[in-house]
Design a protein around this motif. Structure first.
Motif, PDB file in Angstrom:
ATOM      1  N   ALA A 146      -6.037  -9.540  -3.772  1.00  0.00           N
ATOM      2  CA  ALA A 146      -7.133  -8.809  -4.163  1.00  0.00           C
ATOM      3  C   ALA A 146      -7.002  -7.356  -4.197  1.00  0.00           C
ATOM      4  O   ALA A 146      -6.346  -6.691  -3.183  1.00  0.00           O
ATOM      5  CB  ALA A 146      -8.438  -9.025  -3.294  1.00  0.00           C
ATOM      6  N   GLY A 147      -7.485  -6.642  -5.044  1.00  0.00           N
ATOM      7  CA  GLY A 147      -7.612  -4.995  -5.057  1.00  0.00           C
ATOM      8  C   GLY A 147      -6.021  -4.789  -5.493  1.00  0.00           C
ATOM      9  O   GLY A 147      -6.036  -3.329  -5.498  1.00  0.00           O
ATOM     10  N   SER A 148      -5.076  -5.415  -5.779  1.00  0.00           N
ATOM     11  CA  SER A 148      -3.978  -5.141  -6.043  1.00  0.00           C
ATOM     12  C   SER A 148      -3.555  -4.843  -7.723  1.00  0.00           C
ATOM     13  O   SER A 148      -4.148  -5.658  -8.203  1.00  0.00           O
ATOM     14  CB  SER A 148      -2.751  -6.091  -5.500  1.00  0.00           C
ATOM     15  OG  SER A 148      -1.509  -5.426  -5.561  1.00  0.00           O
TER      16      SER A 148
ATOM     17  N   ASN B 171       0.887  -1.250   0.133  1.00  0.00           N
ATOM     18  CA  ASN B 171      -0.041   0.058   0.009  1.00  0.00           C
ATOM     19  C   ASN B 171       0.812   1.123  -0.038  1.00  0.00           C
ATOM     20  O   ASN B 171       1.764   1.104   0.755  1.00  0.00           O
ATOM     21  CB  ASN B 171      -0.801  -0.196   1.331  1.00  0.00           C
ATOM     22  CG  ASN B 171      -1.927  -1.176   0.901  1.00  0.00           C
ATOM     23  OD1 ASN B 171      -2.565  -1.606   0.463  1.00  0.00           O
ATOM     24  ND2 ASN B 171      -2.053  -1.777   2.495  1.00  0.00           N
TER      25      ASN B 171
ATOM     26  N   THR C  81      -2.565   0.327  -4.337  1.00  0.00           N
ATOM     27  CA  THR C  81      -2.037  -0.876  -3.754  1.00  0.00           C
ATOM     28  C   THR C  81      -1.244  -1.564  -4.997  1.00  0.00           C
ATOM     29  O   THR C  81      -1.732  -1.671  -6.129  1.00  0.00           O
ATOM     30  CB  THR C  81      -3.036  -1.705  -3.197  1.00  0.00           C
ATOM     31  OG1 THR C  81      -3.584  -1.231  -2.261  1.00  0.00           O
ATOM     32  CG2 THR C  81      -2.404  -3.208  -2.735  1.00  0.00           C
TER      33      THR C  81
END
Length: 322
Positions: A215-217, A189, A202
């Motif tokens: 996830a979400g990166s 992050n 991220t």
């Protein structure tokens, strides 16, 4: 009283000669073996101590071997980590180059792809004796690795083994089963610029084939349309990864230093124990040589005394000669 049945002088001379022969045999055994205390019959207390300490020295010799094996594992991991640091540093340089206006980002991304492949190869190859502290392909975490560091005997006589422990969770670079356990595969992050403001973002550096990315990166890679702000965010993420890897390398270096010190200590300790045992049971060759010469002289004198004592009985015959 003179008797032809009992020759007291001969008996005394023979007893003395037997004592001298026994002492000579003892000295000769010490000279041939090199030990003053070779068996429990020579000195039970010293023999017991020496036997125990020799056994402990054999255990310490095994500790030396274990430290050597542990040092090889740490050195292998450190070499891999050091090489990976160089590659990550090069990735940082490529991202800086990609920040320049008008640069061809797709070509730089090809270089990034090759550098990532090198990271994967380095981590997977840093294995010694079946252990890899940089790469994990198991469903379970790599966990703590122990290196046998010493063999201890307490004042009560109880024995124990001490270990030097290292948590490989701090050095795993790639985890093929759980991306969050690898420094190069987990999400990082950062705060990246977004116009006139800043925004959290991220990123992750590597994706393992067949694995699940965080996830979400966002994967750190470049396209022709990658914005300046995104590149800055990627650069911050790579720098954070580099910082974490530097900490891991420092820990490995500290363990290497600790192992070297422990190896030197164990070697010195074994020498000290050998010297201590030698003082208890080794024969002093100067002293034994002097004793042997004295006993040889005594033996010759004893034989002569026995010969004289036996001659005395023959003199009795002269009393009956006419």
């Amino acid at each position: 009283m003179t008797s032809i049945l009992t020759n007291s002088a001969a008996m005394a001379a023979l007893q003395t000669l037997r004592s001298i022969d026994a002492n000579m045999e003892e000295v000769q055994n010490r000279i041939s073996s090199g030990y003053r205390v070779e068996t429990a019959a020579d000195n039970a207390a010293y023999w017991s101590i020496a036997t125990t300490m020799r056994s402990d020295n054999a255990a310490l010799s095994t500790v030396q071997d274990a430290l050597g094996l542990g040092a090889a594992k740490v050195d292998t991991s450190y070499a891999g980590m050091s090489s990976a640091l160089d590659v990550v540093s090069e990735i940082k340089a490529k991202l800086v180059a990609a920040s320049e206006p008008g640069v061809d980002k797709t070509k730089i991304n090809k270089e990034l792809a090759e550098l990532k492949n090198q990271l994967y190869s380095t981590a997977e190859s840093a294995s010694f004796s079946g252990e890899n502290w940089l790469y994990n392909d198991s469903t379970t975490p790599a966990g703590v690795k122990s290196i046998v560091a010493s063999f201890n005997r307490s004042t009560s006589g109880a024995v124990s083994v001490s270990t030097l422990d290292y948590d490989t969770a701090t050095s795993i670079l790639i985890d093929t089963k759980d991306a969050s356990r690898g420094e190069l595969t987990k999400a990082v992050n950062v705060i990246q610029p977004s116009g006139a403001t800043t925004a959290p973002a991220t990123y992750h550096l590597l994706e393992v084939a067949g694995g699940t990315p965080p996830a979400g990166s966002v994967l750190i890679e470049l396209t022709a349309t990658t914005s300046y702000d995104d590149i800055q965010g990627m650069l911050k993420a790579v720098d954070a990864i580099f910082s974490n890897m530097t900490d891991s390398a420092s820990t490995l270096g500290a363990i290497t230093s600790r192992i070297d010190m422990q190896e030197n200590f164990v070697a010195n300790l074994m020498d000290v124990i050998d010297k201590g045992v030698g003082r208890l049971v080794d024969a002093d060759m100067n002293e034994e040589s002097t004793r042997l010469k004295a006993l040889q002289t005594q033996q010759q004198l004893g034989i002569q005394a026995l010969s004289i004592a036996n001659t005395n009985s023959e003199n009795i015959l002269r009393l009956f000669q006419q």
